[in-house]
Design an enzyme around this catalytic site. Structure first.
Site, PDB file in Angstrom:
ATOM      1  N   SER A 142       0.622  -1.289  -0.188  1.00  0.00           N
ATOM      2  CA  SER A 142       0.098   0.021  -0.091  1.00  0.00           C
ATOM      3  C   SER A 142       0.956   1.365  -0.028  1.00  0.00           C
ATOM      4  O   SER A 142       1.869   1.283   0.569  1.00  0.00           O
ATOM      5  CB  SER A 142      -0.948   0.126   1.281  1.00  0.00           C
ATOM      6  OG  SER A 142      -1.460   1.249   1.376  1.00  0.00           O
ATOM      7  N   TYR A 157      -1.778   0.076  10.025  1.00  0.00           N
ATOM      8  CA  TYR A 157      -1.924  -0.183   8.668  1.00  0.00           C
ATOM      9  C   TYR A 157      -0.724  -0.298   7.808  1.00  0.00           C
ATOM     10  O   TYR A 157      -0.115  -1.055   7.242  1.00  0.00           O
ATOM     11  CB  TYR A 157      -3.139   0.171   8.063  1.00  0.00           C
ATOM     12  CG  TYR A 157      -3.256  -0.214   6.916  1.00  0.00           C
ATOM     13  CD1 TYR A 157      -3.974  -1.495   6.584  1.00  0.00           C
ATOM     14  CD2 TYR A 157      -2.963   0.486   5.781  1.00  0.00           C
ATOM     15  CE1 TYR A 157      -4.209  -1.812   5.193  1.00  0.00           C
ATOM     16  CE2 TYR A 157      -3.408   0.029   4.201  1.00  0.00           C
ATOM     17  CZ  TYR A 157      -3.958  -1.214   4.265  1.00  0.00           C
ATOM     18  OH  TYR A 157      -4.180  -1.603   2.911  1.00  0.00           O
TER      19      TYR A 157
END
Length: 252
Positions: A142, A157
């Site tokens: 990501s 995250y």
């Protein structure tokens, strides 16, 4: 026929990757967790275009299930394709959850770690004996782990996805003796079901994200799925240990 395993392919980026990989003439074993209907839809879409696919359940957050999953993969390879190995692994399954640093609980941190980092680490290890020499792995990371994609609320995250970027490089180094290439893709904001269909529930955030994106829109699953399929292909046989941001120029 070459065979790929794509985790988390019942929707979004994983579904797109499975379909794009199948369009290139590769058989697909795809996994799902909780969304069997979506996985069967992916299989149906692949079969409609003349491809072959099998859907298997898998919880990437539960490492104790991995040996059983490996056995199911071996059975599918044997029964569907008369093979005892597969060629490509896409570690895509995951979920998103945001919380400001001071509000991040240990339980949330541990869940993100199990699914986003520990899961891909030990799933790859478990499947390694079945992965053919000369194969390839793509990890979905990501841009939350990159400077360009850092937004408040994604410290846990982004940390796990950053760990996956580093793991990609180590796998590329250690598996190179078998001719196995390992790369990762770092999507930006993409219209998927992540975070409980956040983009459907909060469409008002989309214009702001599009405005921060050089190419002027939110990403779509196919924007990422096509890159994953391409990285697995022979055209990319000289690319390994790379993390490719696929964000349309977020915060460029």
């Amino acid at each position: 026929m070459q065979i790929a395993i794509v985790t988390g392919a019942s929707s979004g980026i994983g579904q797109s990757a499975a379909i794009q990989i199948a369009r290139r003439g590769t058989g697909v074993i795809l996994t799902y967790h909780g969304n069997q209907d979506g996985a069967l839809e992916t299989v149906a879409m692949i079969e409609k275009e003349g491809g072959a696919a099998v859907a298997l359940p898998l919880d990437v957050g539960d490492t104790t299930s991995f040996p059983g999953f490996r056995d199911a993969v071996a059975a599918s390879l044997r029964d569907t394709w008369q093979r005892d190995t597969f060629d490509f692994l896409v570690n895509n399954a995951g979920f998103g959850r945001m919380a400001m640093f001071e509000d991040t609980t240990e339980a949330m941190f541990d869940t993100l770690m199990r699914v986003l980092l520990k899961g891909p680490y030990f799933l790859t290890q478990t499947l390694l004996p079945l992965l053919a020499d000369g194969g390839a792995i793509v990890n979905t990371t990501s841009n939350a782990a990159l400077r360009s994609g850092m937004e408040p609320g994604y410290s846990a995250y982004g940390t796990m996805k950053g760990g996956l970027v580093v793991l990609t490089r180590y796998l590329a180094k250690e598996l190179s003796t078998r001719g196995i290439r390992v790369n990762s893709v770092s999507p930006g904001s993409t219209r998927t079901r992540i975070a409980d269909n956040a983009f459907e529930r909060f469409p008002e955030v989309i214009p702001g994200l599009a405005a921060k994106t050089a190419l002027g829109r939110l990403g779509e699953p196919d924007d990422i799925g096509m890159v994953i399929a391409t990285l697995l292909s022979g055209e990319c046989h000289w690319i390994t240990a790379q993390d490719i941001e696929v964000s349309g120029g977020f915060n460029l």
